[in-house]
Design a protein around this motif. Structure first.
Motif, short mmCIF file in Angstrom:
data_model
loop_
_atom_site.label_atom_id
_atom_site.label_comp_id
_atom_site.label_asym_id
_atom_site.label_seq_id
_atom_site.Cartn_x
_atom_site.Cartn_y
_atom_site.Cartn_z
N LEU A 79 -12.22 1.84 -19.25
CA LEU A 79 -12.98 1.06 -18.28
C LEU A 79 -13.57 -0.19 -18.95
O LEU A 79 -13.56 -1.28 -18.36
N SER A 80 -14.04 -0.03 -20.18
CA SER A 80 -14.63 -1.16 -20.90
C SER A 80 -13.58 -2.23 -21.18
O SER A 80 -13.87 -3.44 -21.11
N PHE A 81 -12.35 -1.82 -21.49
CA PHE A 81 -11.28 -2.78 -21.75
C PHE A 81 -10.92 -3.56 -20.49
O PHE A 81 -10.79 -4.79 -20.51
N VAL A 82 -10.80 -2.84 -19.37
CA VAL A 82 -10.51 -3.50 -18.09
C VAL A 82 -11.66 -4.44 -17.71
O VAL A 82 -11.43 -5.56 -17.24
N SER A 83 -12.89 -3.99 -17.95
CA SER A 83 -14.06 -4.80 -17.65
C SER A 83 -14.10 -6.05 -18.53
O SER A 83 -14.53 -7.12 -18.08
N PHE A 84 -13.66 -5.90 -19.78
CA PHE A 84 -13.62 -7.05 -20.67
C PHE A 84 -12.68 -8.12 -20.12
O PHE A 84 -13.00 -9.31 -20.14
N LEU A 85 -11.53 -7.69 -19.63
CA LEU A 85 -10.58 -8.64 -19.04
C LEU A 85 -11.19 -9.30 -17.80
O LEU A 85 -11.05 -10.51 -17.60
N GLY A 86 -11.88 -8.50 -16.98
CA GLY A 86 -12.53 -9.04 -15.79
C GLY A 86 -13.63 -10.02 -16.15
O GLY A 86 -13.77 -11.08 -15.52
N ALA A 87 -14.43 -9.68 -17.18
CA ALA A 87 -15.51 -10.56 -17.62
C ALA A 87 -14.96 -11.85 -18.21
O ALA A 87 -15.49 -12.94 -17.96
N LEU A 88 -13.88 -11.74 -18.98
CA LEU A 88 -13.27 -12.91 -19.60
C LEU A 88 -12.72 -13.86 -18.54
O LEU A 88 -12.94 -15.08 -18.60
N TYR A 89 -12.02 -13.32 -17.55
CA TYR A 89 -11.47 -14.15 -16.48
C TYR A 89 -12.59 -14.86 -15.72
O TYR A 89 -12.50 -16.07 -15.47
N SER A 90 -13.64 -14.12 -15.37
CA SER A 90 -14.76 -14.71 -14.64
C SER A 90 -15.47 -15.76 -15.48
O SER A 90 -15.89 -16.81 -14.98
#
Length: 270
Positions: A79-90
């Motif tokens: 979940l943290s890895f997916v969230s990192f990608l989401g945070a990076l994109y945003s």
């Protein structure tokens, strides 16, 4: 029942709950300052909170103590890895000046977890620093990010809302420190350790009065915003009144951290 408890534990331990709280406070800032909602700011706050909080909570377990990965830990990492990608994109969609605040929040998070220098303590272990650091980071993310990205000027209203938000987070952290009194190391010098539980509660009640009073300083303050603030101050007062070191962890990690979400729902319903 066990399945539900496991699901609730994952929801809390994966920082999804606290991320929703941050998202709620961001939405509250948009509403109270009449700033157009920006999903990139909101999603950066949500996903960034998951990454930041999980890094703070689990870095020591994974990097230093080499704890064996169980199913929940693996799910949290995923979940943290997916969230990192989401945070990076945003993050990449934000304006340059907004990114600066994001970098500052990230830097404080890293320094909170990792020491400045080898064999030196991190910010988390500095006496009396934790509660102020957490409140400052939450103000930066939930007030400054939407203000900067929305090209809203830093006027007296933003200053008032920043102070009010600092007080809000600070009082919630006082409840956490009361609950954690028996497990916190003595060298942390938390406020309940220094002045006792009773005086900490008195301090919380005084700050909540100030938190409520700040709403009246806004020109043309709407009745629904004042009513919502009053209801939330009353709710926090109740949580403070019943707080004691014998409460279980769900008292703070679920119920107290639900206050920002309840605040947003109250505003939307009103």
């Amino acid at each position: 029942m066990k399945y539900f408890k496991n699901l609730l534990d994952f929801y809390i331990e994966s920082s999804l709950h606290v991320a929703l709280a941050v998202y709620a406070l961001l939405r509250i800032t948009f509403l109270k300052l009449n700033i157009p909602y920006n999903e990139n700011v909101a999603y950066f706050g949500f996903f960034g909170t998951i990454v930041g909080y999980n890094f703070v909570k689990y870095d020591d377990l994974a990097r230093v103590k080499k704890v064996k990965l169980n199913t929940m830990f693996k799910a949290i990492i995923a979940l943290s890895f997916v969230s990192f990608l989401g945070a990076l994109y945003s993050f990449l969609q934000l304006k340059t000046k907004t990114k600066f605040i994001g970098f500052v929040a990230l830097g404080l998070t890293i320094l909170y977890t990792l020491p400045f220098f080898p064999k030196k303590s991190n910010l988390r272990n500095w006496s009396g620093v934790k509660i102020y650091l957490v409140a400052i980071v939450w103000v930066a993310v939930t007030v400054f990010l939407p203000v900067l990205n929305g090209n809203y000027s830093f006027d007296s209203l933003v200053l008032l809302k920043s102070i009010q938000r600092f007080i809000f987070v600070f009082v919630l952290m006082l409840i956490f420190e009361i609950i954690d009194l028996q497990v916190d190391a003595k060298n942390l010098q938390t406020i309940p350790q220094q002045i006792g539980v009773k005086n900490t509660k008195v301090l919380a009640y005084f700050l909540l009065l100030l938190f409520l009073a700040l709403d009246f300083l806004k020109e043309n303050a709407t009745q629904k915003h004042i009513l919502a603030t009053f209801l939330i101050a009353t709710l926090i007062s109740g949580f403070t009144w019943f707080a004691n070191p014998k409460r279980n962890s769900y008292y703070t990690s679920f119920w107290v951290e639900s206050v920002p979400i309840i605040w947003l729902l109250v505003l939307l319903l009103l």
